[in-house]
Design a protein around this motif. Structure first.
Motif, PDB file in Angstrom:
ATOM      1  N   ARG A   2       0.830  -1.207   0.000  1.00 45.00           N
ATOM      2  CA  ARG A   2       0.000   0.000   0.000  1.00 45.00           C
ATOM      3  C   ARG A   2       0.864   1.257   0.000  1.00 45.00           C
ATOM      4  O   ARG A   2       0.648   2.178  -0.799  1.00 45.00           O
ATOM      5  N   LYS A   3       1.853   1.305   0.866  1.00 47.01           N
ATOM      6  CA  LYS A   3       2.736   2.474   0.949  1.00 47.01           C
ATOM      7  C   LYS A   3       3.478   2.688  -0.368  1.00 47.01           C
ATOM      8  O   LYS A   3       3.560   3.810  -0.877  1.00 47.01           O
ATOM      9  N   ILE A  31       1.111   3.847  -3.358  1.00 45.25           N
ATOM     10  CA  ILE A  31       0.722   5.259  -3.219  1.00 45.25           C
ATOM     11  C   ILE A  31       1.896   6.165  -3.576  1.00 45.25           C
ATOM     12  O   ILE A  31       1.736   7.156  -4.309  1.00 45.25           O
ATOM     13  N   GLU A  32       3.091   5.824  -3.097  1.00 40.65           N
ATOM     14  CA  GLU A  32       4.263   6.675  -3.328  1.00 40.65           C
ATOM     15  C   GLU A  32       4.784   6.596  -4.749  1.00 40.65           C
ATOM     16  O   GLU A  32       5.078   7.630  -5.376  1.00 40.65           O
ATOM     17  N   ILE A  92       0.681   6.062  -7.623  1.00 43.22           N
ATOM     18  CA  ILE A  92      -0.413   7.039  -7.619  1.00 43.22           C
ATOM     19  C   ILE A  92       0.114   8.467  -7.601  1.00 43.22           C
ATOM     20  O   ILE A  92      -0.273   9.298  -8.437  1.00 43.22           O
ATOM     21  N   ARG A  93       1.018   8.789  -6.676  1.00 39.36           N
ATOM     22  CA  ARG A  93       1.466  10.173  -6.553  1.00 39.36           C
ATOM     23  C   ARG A  93       2.383  10.594  -7.690  1.00 39.36           C
ATOM     24  O   ARG A  93       2.546  11.794  -7.948  1.00 39.36           O
ATOM     25  N   TYR A 141      -7.945   5.673  -1.034  1.00 38.12           N
ATOM     26  CA  TYR A 141      -7.020   4.771  -1.707  1.00 38.12           C
ATOM     27  C   TYR A 141      -7.351   3.348  -1.277  1.00 38.12           C
ATOM     28  O   TYR A 141      -7.247   3.010  -0.090  1.00 38.12           O
ATOM     29  N   ILE A 169      -6.036  -0.225  -1.964  1.00 36.11           N
ATOM     30  CA  ILE A 169      -4.926  -0.975  -2.549  1.00 36.11           C
ATOM     31  C   ILE A 169      -5.071  -2.443  -2.166  1.00 36.11           C
ATOM     32  O   ILE A 169      -5.087  -2.774  -0.977  1.00 36.11           O
TER      33      ILE A 169
END
Length: 394
Positions: free
Chosen positions: A209-210, A213-214, A217-218, A232, A234
């Motif tokens: 998940r971390k 996102i890093e 997604i970002r 979010y 995931i």
């Protein structure tokens, strides 16, 4: 008025996209040797098996099992522990030639048989009946709906971080889904982002998940479209180890909304992959996108949906319909007239204008056929916008 709209995409390792990519790889291999080849190629993939069937008429020889294995290898299914392996999967083929009844109408269209055709090189008739849609919107620089563009870019980024080793524990299968909040017709924020990523069994969900996102997604999502309320999700089941053809059977043509506009515009029903450009399911849909995109690029409308319809063996479309959703600077009826004046929508003319008898199709099989910057995607050009603008008097 605020509303939500959602679109999804999948990676090239998704089983349906594996099938699409194999079908298009076979098409490319034939067009590379025989640009006049007729191809309608369907693929099924499941645990340990690829089955290729369809109708192919060509003057060349293609080693289809080799093409299949090379394509599966390129996608990344290279180890038996993935449940699908390019070197050990069985490859079965069952192919016939194109029906002579269909070839009668493709080789010589109704207009040519009636003596109504001046240019014999344009005598190709539509390879099937059906309706095809094109769409464009000025809500993104690609003139595409934002939800599908975000979903595609995140899916492509999933594959990029896997291939580059940024997230080495990822495996080829993956899906993305993006919900966009609109105010009227303008996208204002990303409401929910869903990512399902196949992974090594020893990686924990918090790490996945971390990292996603890093690093996914970002990297892709515009920062101004994200806020503290953006959700979010995931790998929401908690685990996605078994994937690809082992997890689900894949079939050519089962992701047609992913291939086009993410549901923002209709789809005629016929898929693209594995079909040579005499099949209007493919070529006329590309032409419809080409025309709609140029209408929007010319500033004639903010949104444009174009429907074409064909009859098998007939060259000219039997109907051309436009919907600009009350955003047109001209009446929709006048825009139809402009399209008919600027674009020749007969199959042979489309093939010639867009240079479609080339081995360019394998790369269309994932991350969408539209909205991509690639010189081979000729239907994405806006080279008729000035002409349309002048004719429209704008």
């Amino acid at each position: 008025m605020r509303r939500l709209f959602t679109s999804e995409s999948v990676t090239e390792g998704h089983p349906d996209k594996v099938a699409d990519r194999i079908s298009d790889a076979i098409l490319d291999a034939i067009l590379a040797e025989d640009p006049e080849g007729r191809v309608a190629c369907e693929t099924l993939v499941t645990t340990g098996l690829v089955m290729v069937s369809g109708e192919i008429t060509t003057k060349c020889y293609v080693d289809i099992p080799r093409v299949v294995r090379e394509t599966v290898r390129e996608i990344g299914y290279t180890r038996a522990k993935y449940g699908f392996d390019c070197d050990t999967c069985a490859v079965i083929t069952s192919l016939d030639e194109q029906s002579p009844d269909i070839a009668l109408g493709v080789d010589k269209c109704l207009e040519a048989k009636a003596g109504e055709l001046a240019e014999q090189e344009l005598a190709t008739g539509a390879g099937d009946q059906g309706m095809m849609f094109g769409y464009a919107s000025n809500e993104t620089e690609e003139l595409m709906p934002l939800p599908i563009m975000m979903a595609h870019k995140m899916a492509a980024r999933l594959s990029e971080v896997r291939r580059s080793g940024i997230l080495p524990y990822l495996r080829p299968d993956g899906k993305t889904q993006v919900t966009v909040e609109y105010e009227g017709d303008r996208p204002v924020r990303l409401d929910t982002i869903v990512v399902a990523a196949q992974h090594h069994p020893d990686v924990d969900l918090d790490t996945i998940r971390k990292d996603i996102i890093e690093h996914v997604i970002r990297v892709v999502a515009p920062a101004q479209m994200l806020d503290e309320k953006t959700r979010y999700l995931i790998n929401p089941t908690g685990r996605f180890v078994i994937g690809g053809p082992q997890g689900d059977t894949g079939l050519t043509g089962r992701k047609i909304i992913v291939d086009t506009y993410g549901g923002m515009a209709p789809h005629g029903g016929g898929c693209f992959s594995g079909k040579d450009p005499t099949k209007v399911d493919r070529s006329a849909t590309y032409a419809a996108r080409y025309a709609a995109k140029n209408i929007v690029a010319a500033g004639i409308a903010d949104r444009c949906e174009l429907q074409l319809a064909y009859a098998i063996g007939v060259a000219r479309p039997i109907s051309v319909a436009v919907n600009t959703f009350n955003t047109g600077k001209l009446p929709d009826e006048r825009i139809v007239e402009l399209i008919n004046e600027v674009f020749d929508l007969r199959p042979a003319a489309i093939i010639r204008a867009l240079d479609l008898r080339r081995p360019i199709y394998k790369k269309t099989s994932a991350y969408g056929h539209f909205g991509r910057e690639d010189e081979d995607f000729t239907w994405e050009r806006t080279d008729r916008a000035d002409e349309l603008r002048k004719l429209a008097g704008l």
